[in-house]
Design an enzyme around this catalytic site. Structure first.
Site, PDB file in Angstrom:
ATOM      1  CG  ASP A 206      -3.607   3.815  -3.140  1.00 60.00           C
ATOM      2  OD1 ASP A 206      -4.502   3.040  -3.530  1.00 60.00           O
ATOM      3  OD2 ASP A 206      -3.742   4.566  -2.158  1.00 60.00           O
ATOM      4  CD  GLU A 207      -5.711  -0.848  -1.193  1.00 60.04           C
ATOM      5  OE1 GLU A 207      -5.368  -1.615  -0.275  1.00 60.04           O
ATOM      6  OE2 GLU A 207      -6.727  -0.125  -1.131  1.00 60.04           O
TER       7      GLU A 207
ATOM      8  CG  ASP B 265      -2.010   0.983   1.214  1.00 63.68           C
ATOM      9  OD1 ASP B 265      -2.164   1.662   0.181  1.00 63.68           O
ATOM     10  OD2 ASP B 265      -2.726   1.100   2.222  1.00 63.68           O
TER      11      ASP B 265
END
Length: 370
Positions: free
Chosen positions: A106-107, A12
């Site tokens: 983003d993850e 993350d």
């Protein structure tokens, strides 16, 4: 013999959008940065850690963020840049495994039970990924390492920002025991309240109630809760999950009535059609059959109306027309005002399956006419 546990990472990026802005503009470093458009209807896309100290959080109304942190620097989002950095990060993941399940820009989950890089442990793989992200993007990421996905996701949040936390198989039950039940996937505010009424506050409390009692009270979900309390989750990492819906939505500066929405629906249909075009380039054999209209009233009530046509929409004009026509299916008074509208495409089907469905429909029509 039971199979060896999987080795799962959840990676993350730390305050991703805000961190990209601080990286690219040195004057923003160390300052509370809020990624959002200004305005009464805007919401926070991301907040730097400096802004979070004041209580600013993602999805918060921007005007509230401004009240909480008057000294915050507001930066409009630049998704083109964020997507470019996200692609860089995905390329780093791909050096280690092909089993990558992106959750957002983003993850992602990674299954590193077997890796391309042949690093000796999942922990070493997580360290290598984080170091490469730092070196190649000048950004930081946090990672969790665990035997399954939901534990890895909890672990990645344990030492944020720029942290690494490992939950080994023999540590699972002890790790989970003191956590609030709300940390388990699927336990929202309503379920948390129902469990609290039973005297259940922690995962250990849930575990001690027992599978039979939980199933009696909550059915199959109760048995699933008990499995989660023991750290059991067999859901695999699913790379390249097929797109389920493509959509675009917008919140207005002022609330509008239904008959004022046509130009906004047409504008959002154009964005959706453009995204659908990119999806068709990536996977030309999947066709969207359903048009979706989403509305949010001034008092935050959400409605959706959809239509699945015999022939999938084949032009922007057709998509716009169907989306506008769906307004007629809204059961609210004409004077109702709306703060948001969205247009989407869903009901994806393989081209071959669509052709078979059309052939079947033709055969049925032939029988009827005989």
């Amino acid at each position: 013999m039971s199979p060896s546990p999987r080795k799962i990472l959840h990676v993350d990026m730390d305050a991703f959008y805000a961190s990209v802005e601080q990286r690219d503009d040195p004057s923003l470093r160390g300052r509370p940065v809020v990624v959002a458009w200004r305005g009464q209807r805007s919401v926070v896309c991301a907040a730097s850690y400096e802004a979070r100290k004041f209580g600013v959080r993602s999805a918060m109304p921007a005007i509230r963020a401004e009240r909480l942190c008057p000294q915050a620097v507001f930066v409009p989002p630049d998704f083109t840049r964020y997507k470019a950095v996200s692609r860089q990060v995905r390329e780093i993941f791909a050096r280690h495994t092909d089993l990558i399940e992106p959750l957002s820009l983003d993850e992602a989950y990674l299954d590193v039970t077997v890796t391309k890089s042949e690093l000796p442990t999942a922990t070493a793989t997580a360290q290598a990924i984080r170091e490469a992200i730092r070196e190649e993007t000048q950004l930081t990421a946090s990672a969790g390492v665990a035997p399954n996905k939901f534990l890895a996701k909890i672990a990645s949040d344990w030492r944020k920002p720029d942290g690494l936390f490992v939950v080994r198989p023999h540590q699972v039950e002890a790790f989970l025991a003191p956590l609030p039940v709300g940390r388990l996937p699927g336990v929202g505010k309503v379920m948390e309240k129902r469990l609290e009424e039973l005297g259940i506050a922690t995962v250990a409390d849930l575990r001690n109630l027992g599978a039979a009692e939980l199933e009696l009270r909550f059915g199959r979900w109760g048995r699933r809760l008990h499995e989660l309390s023991l750290g059991i989750d067999e859901n695999p990492v699913e790379p390249e999950r097929p797109t389920l819906q493509i959509s675009a939505e917008d919140t207005f500066e002022r609330d509008l009535q239904l008959d004022e929405l046509a130009p906004h629906i047409e504008r959002l249909a154009s964005k959706t059609w453009e995204s659908y075009g990119r999806e068709r380039v990536r996977d030309p054999d999947r066709i969207a059959r359903t048009v979706v209209l989403k509305l949010k009233t001034a008092d935050f009530r959400i409605l959706t109306r959809s239509l699945t046509t015999p022939q999938p929409p084949n032009s922007l004009e057709q998509l716009s027309r169907i989306a506008c026509d769906l307004r007629a299916r809204v059961p609210l008074p004409l004077e109702t005002r709306y703060r948001l509208v969205g247009v989407g495409l869903s009901g994806f089907i393989e081209r071959e399956a669509l052709a078979q469905a059309e052939l079947f429909a033709c055969d049925e029509a032939g029988v009827d006419n005989a």
